[in-house]
Scaffold this motif. Sequence first.
Motif, mmCIF file in Angstrom:
data_model
loop_
_atom_site.group_PDB
_atom_site.id
_atom_site.type_symbol
_atom_site.label_atom_id
_atom_site.label_comp_id
_atom_site.label_asym_id
_atom_site.label_seq_id
_atom_site.Cartn_x
_atom_site.Cartn_y
_atom_site.Cartn_z
ATOM 1 N N UNK A 46 15.239 23.992 -18.937
ATOM 2 C CA UNK A 46 13.806 23.988 -19.193
ATOM 3 C C UNK A 46 13.549 23.808 -20.672
ATOM 4 N N UNK A 47 12.811 22.792 -21.012
ATOM 5 C CA UNK A 47 12.415 22.549 -22.397
ATOM 6 C C UNK A 47 10.907 22.746 -22.478
ATOM 7 N N UNK A 48 10.465 23.747 -23.228
ATOM 8 C CA UNK A 48 9.009 23.947 -23.318
ATOM 9 C C UNK A 48 8.343 22.764 -23.999
ATOM 10 N N UNK A 49 7.203 22.368 -23.454
ATOM 11 C CA UNK A 49 6.507 21.205 -23.995
ATOM 12 C C UNK A 49 5.437 21.599 -24.999
ATOM 13 N N UNK A 50 5.095 22.885 -25.049
ATOM 14 C CA UNK A 50 4.087 23.319 -26.011
ATOM 15 C C UNK A 50 4.486 24.684 -26.558
#
Length: 182
Positions: free
Chosen positions: A2-6
């Motif tokens: 999971x890569x946070x987008x914000x």
Amino acid sequence: RYRPTKNYLDYLPAAPEAVFLTPVLQAEFERIRKAQPMEILSFKRYELPPPLAGQKNDVSAWMDSVNNSSAQLQHQSTRIHNLELLETYGVNAWKQHVESLLKMQQHQQRQLQQLRQQVQEVNWQRKTEQTKAGGQISTLENEWGTLVAKNYEIDRACLELEAHIEQLRLAASKTASGEEDA
């Protein structure tokens, strides 16, 4: 992964910078803002200067120089003693520290492995439940389709019966009107 987008902390108020800005930090930021070079490290305290030329015959000036050199000598002696202690006991202390770090790492790795296993079990459980629910949904969808088709056939049959009843009424009314005429 999971890569946070914000920025997930956007909803929090900004941290008050004034709490962390000490006078030393403020002065350093000001120096950087003005693009001034850093102050050069002073090694003046490590020097052993003799008394000034005008004070060569002054006993107190010579006493200050001797006291300075004595302090420097004591400082160096303390540093050597600390290095000897480090050489004697530092290796074992460092090994113990590294060993404790390795134990902590192994403990954290075991916890991570347990958490990953729990996550995998939850995912397998979800998948099983969703597969089972999918089968039930398919069965219910087929039943619904069958019931809709039966309803359609019943409606068609009702319309046909209503049309047949209407034909019979018309025929009955014609025969009744024909008997009245005779």
